[in-house]
Motif scaffolding. Structure first.
Motif, short mmCIF file in Angstrom:
data_model
loop_
_atom_site.label_atom_id
_atom_site.label_comp_id
_atom_site.label_asym_id
_atom_site.label_seq_id
_atom_site.Cartn_x
_atom_site.Cartn_y
_atom_site.Cartn_z
N THR A 182 7.72 39.15 2.64
CA THR A 182 7.57 38.60 1.29
C THR A 182 8.28 39.39 0.20
N PRO A 183 8.20 40.73 0.17
CA PRO A 183 8.92 41.44 -0.90
C PRO A 183 10.43 41.20 -0.86
N ILE A 184 11.01 41.21 0.33
CA ILE A 184 12.45 41.00 0.47
C ILE A 184 12.81 39.56 0.15
N VAL A 185 12.07 38.63 0.73
CA VAL A 185 12.34 37.20 0.53
C VAL A 185 12.16 36.81 -0.93
N GLY A 186 11.09 37.30 -1.55
CA GLY A 186 10.86 37.00 -2.96
C GLY A 186 12.01 37.47 -3.83
N LEU A 187 12.52 38.66 -3.54
CA LEU A 187 13.65 39.18 -4.30
C LEU A 187 14.91 38.35 -4.07
N LEU A 188 15.19 37.99 -2.82
CA LEU A 188 16.37 37.16 -2.52
C LEU A 188 16.29 35.80 -3.22
N LEU A 189 15.12 35.19 -3.21
CA LEU A 189 14.95 33.90 -3.87
C LEU A 189 15.08 34.04 -5.39
N ALA A 190 14.57 35.12 -5.95
CA ALA A 190 14.70 35.35 -7.39
C ALA A 190 16.18 35.52 -7.76
N VAL A 191 16.93 36.24 -6.94
CA VAL A 191 18.37 36.42 -7.19
C VAL A 191 19.09 35.08 -7.05
N ASP A 192 18.70 34.27 -6.09
CA ASP A 192 19.27 32.93 -5.91
C ASP A 192 19.07 32.10 -7.18
N MET A 193 17.87 32.16 -7.75
CA MET A 193 17.59 31.40 -8.96
C MET A 193 18.29 31.99 -10.18
N LEU A 194 18.45 33.30 -10.21
CA LEU A 194 19.21 33.93 -11.29
C LEU A 194 20.66 33.44 -11.23
N GLY A 195 21.21 33.36 -10.03
CA GLY A 195 22.57 32.83 -9.87
C GLY A 195 22.67 31.39 -10.34
N ALA A 196 21.68 30.57 -10.00
CA ALA A 196 21.67 29.17 -10.46
C ALA A 196 21.60 29.11 -11.98
N TYR A 197 20.78 29.98 -12.55
CA TYR A 197 20.67 30.00 -14.02
C TYR A 197 22.00 30.37 -14.67
N LEU A 198 22.60 31.46 -14.20
CA LEU A 198 23.81 31.98 -14.83
C LEU A 198 25.03 31.10 -14.62
#
Length: 146
Positions: free
Chosen positions: A73-89
Motif C-alpha cells: 500500500t505505501p508504494i502503490v499509493g505513492l505510484l498512484l498519487a504520482v500518476d494523478m499528479l501527471g494527469a493534473y500537470l
C-alpha cells in the motif's frame, strides 16, 4: 476513534479508490485499447505517449487491484498519487475544478486519497497487515504451546 473503526475506514477507502483506479486501468487496456489511449495522449501533448499510456494503464490496473487487497500500500499509493499528479500537470491544469469542463476534481480526489493511504497504510484488514504480522511472529521464533 477506536482503532477498529480507523481500520474499517481504511478498508472502505482502499476498496473505493482501488475499484476506481482498477476500472480506469481496465478501460485503458481493454475498452479503449492502448493504441487509442496512446493517440489520445499524443493529442493532449503528453510526453512519450506510447510509454505513458502503458505506464498509466499498468499503474492504475495493477495499483487498483493491490489497493483492494491492501498489498504494498505505501508504494502503490505513492505510484498512484504520482500518476494523478501527471494527469493534473499534463491535462487538467488550467481547466478549473469541475470535471465537466475538463477540470481536476477527480484527479485531485484520487491523488490525495492514494497519497493518504500511502502515508497511513492499509490497516488491519489487509494483506500488508497479515504479512507483517507473520514476519513479526517468525522473527520472534516458534510459538510454544504448553
Amino acid at each position: 476513534m477506536p482503532e477498529s473503526v480507523r481500520d474499517l475506514a481504511k478498508l472502505i477507502a482502499r476498496l473505493g479508490l482501488g475499484i476506481v483506479f482498477f476500472a480506469h486501468g481496465w478501460q485503458k487496456f481493454f475498452d479503449l485499447g492502448i493504441p487509442k489511449v496512446t493517440a489520445g495522449f499524443r493529442a493532449m501533448g503528453i510526453p512519450l505517449p506510447g510509454l505513458s499510456a502503458w505506464l498509466a494503464a499498468t499503474v492504475e490496473l495493477v495499483g487498483g487491484a493491490l489497493l483492494v487487497l491492501g498489498l504494498l500500500t505505501p508504494i502503490v499509493g505513492l505510484l498512484l498519487a504520482v500518476d494523478m499528479l501527471g494527469a493534473y500537470l499534463t491535462v487538467h491544469i488550467g481547466h478549473g475544478l469541475f470535471v465537466d469542463k475538463g477540470g481536476a476534481e477527480l484527479v485531485i480526489a484520487l491523488g490525495v486519497g492514494a497519497l493518504l493511504l500511502a502515508a497511513v497504510g492499509a490497516g488491519r484488514y489487509s494483506l500488508d497487515h497479515l504479512l507483517s504480522h507473520r514476519r513479526t511472529q517468525e522473527a520472534d521464533g516458534p510459538v510454544r504451546r504448553y
